[in-house]
Design an enzyme around this catalytic site. Sequence first.
Site, mmCIF file in Angstrom:
data_model
loop_
_atom_site.group_PDB
_atom_site.id
_atom_site.type_symbol
_atom_site.label_atom_id
_atom_site.label_comp_id
_atom_site.label_asym_id
_atom_site.label_seq_id
_atom_site.Cartn_x
_atom_site.Cartn_y
_atom_site.Cartn_z
ATOM 1 N N HIS A 23 0.839 -1.204 0.000
ATOM 2 C CA HIS A 23 0.000 0.000 0.000
ATOM 3 C C HIS A 23 0.877 1.258 0.000
ATOM 4 O O HIS A 23 0.611 2.222 -0.713
ATOM 5 C CB HIS A 23 -0.877 0.058 1.259
ATOM 6 N N LYS A 47 -17.069 -6.205 8.180
ATOM 7 C CA LYS A 47 -15.888 -6.985 7.775
ATOM 8 C C LYS A 47 -15.084 -7.480 8.979
ATOM 9 O O LYS A 47 -14.116 -8.204 8.809
ATOM 10 C CB LYS A 47 -14.979 -6.120 6.882
ATOM 11 N N ARG A 96 -2.052 -6.412 -8.136
ATOM 12 C CA ARG A 96 -0.866 -7.220 -7.838
ATOM 13 C C ARG A 96 -0.693 -8.353 -8.828
ATOM 14 O O ARG A 96 0.431 -8.697 -9.199
ATOM 15 C CB ARG A 96 -0.994 -7.828 -6.421
ATOM 16 N N SER A 134 -2.804 -7.700 3.287
ATOM 17 C CA SER A 134 -3.048 -7.527 4.726
ATOM 18 C C SER A 134 -3.467 -8.860 5.332
ATOM 19 O O SER A 134 -3.046 -9.214 6.436
ATOM 20 C CB SER A 134 -4.155 -6.494 4.954
HETATM 21 O O1 PNS Z 1 -9.049 -2.786 0.022
HETATM 22 P P1 PNS Z 1 -10.390 -3.309 -0.391
HETATM 23 O O2 PNS Z 1 -11.106 -3.933 0.774
HETATM 24 O O3 PNS Z 1 -10.308 -4.217 -1.586
HETATM 25 O O4 PNS Z 1 -11.255 -2.010 -0.831
HETATM 26 C C1 PNS Z 1 -12.538 -2.146 -1.351
HETATM 27 C C2 PNS Z 1 -13.237 -0.771 -1.501
HETATM 28 C C3 PNS Z 1 -13.252 -0.025 -0.187
HETATM 29 C C4 PNS Z 1 -12.508 0.049 -2.531
HETATM 30 C C5 PNS Z 1 -14.686 -1.053 -2.006
HETATM 31 O O5 PNS Z 1 -15.283 -2.008 -1.188
HETATM 32 C C6 PNS Z 1 -15.566 0.192 -2.040
HETATM 33 O O6 PNS Z 1 -15.325 1.107 -2.797
HETATM 34 N N1 PNS Z 1 -16.630 0.233 -1.220
HETATM 35 C C7 PNS Z 1 -17.521 1.349 -1.113
HETATM 36 C C8 PNS Z 1 -18.938 0.983 -1.559
HETATM 37 C C9 PNS Z 1 -19.161 1.242 -3.035
HETATM 38 O O7 PNS Z 1 -19.000 2.332 -3.525
HETATM 39 N N2 PNS Z 1 -19.599 0.173 -3.772
HETATM 40 C C10 PNS Z 1 -19.979 0.242 -5.172
HETATM 41 C C11 PNS Z 1 -18.830 0.384 -6.157
HETATM 42 S S1 PNS Z 1 -17.936 -1.052 -6.502
#
Ligand code: PNS
Length: 169
Positions: A23, A47, A96, A134
């Site tokens: 990150h 989560k 990745r 993570s």
């Molecule tokens: O690091 P992660 O857990 O893969 O991040 C995921 C994240 C936070 C980017 C994603 O879950 C997110 O954007 N959530 C917010 C809800 C949202 O907007 N959902 C619809 C679009 S995909």
Amino acid sequence: MAPKPSRIVAIYPGSFDPITNGHLDLIQRGARLFDRLIVSILRNESKQPLFSTEERMEMLREVVQDAPNVEVDSFDGLLVQYAASKGATVLLRGIRAVSDYEYELQMALMNRRLAPEIETVSLMSSEAFSFISSRLVKEVIALGGNISGLVPPSVEVRLKHRLHRTAGS
Ligand code: PNS
């Protein structure tokens, strides 16, 4: 066509439970590309994260304190709505491996459908960090493995403290 904004604000969203060196590499590269980079943690208690949102924000702040154009924040609800509220026109994400691609593509296309004026910019992970997640870091340290070099030293200390306390309780 919408005019190019004079200052490009980007959001780097994620769970960051906890932040890894992968990150951090993306943050450093994003900070060179955009005028302002907001690293933002999704507040999603369902989560069941190891660290609270506040703890994750603290860890992020500790490691980005020397980067003047990087800020740390948190959000809930739709990412594109949050991005618009910050005046951001870019969503930054890392890829990745091929296995990340499908999920990232799906999210990028959904976000573009919801807000066509916001672009997702995906950077390929540096190869040195492409195997770090993570989830794996938490698994390795919980089983007594060595995670030095995978997370910032301050995060390693917190992980040891958290898992030691959990094991002892
Ligand atoms: O690091 P992660 O857990 O893969 O991040 C995921 C994240 C936070 C980017 C994603 O879950 C997110 O954007 N959530 C917010 C809800 C949202 O907007 N959902 C619809 C679009 S995909």
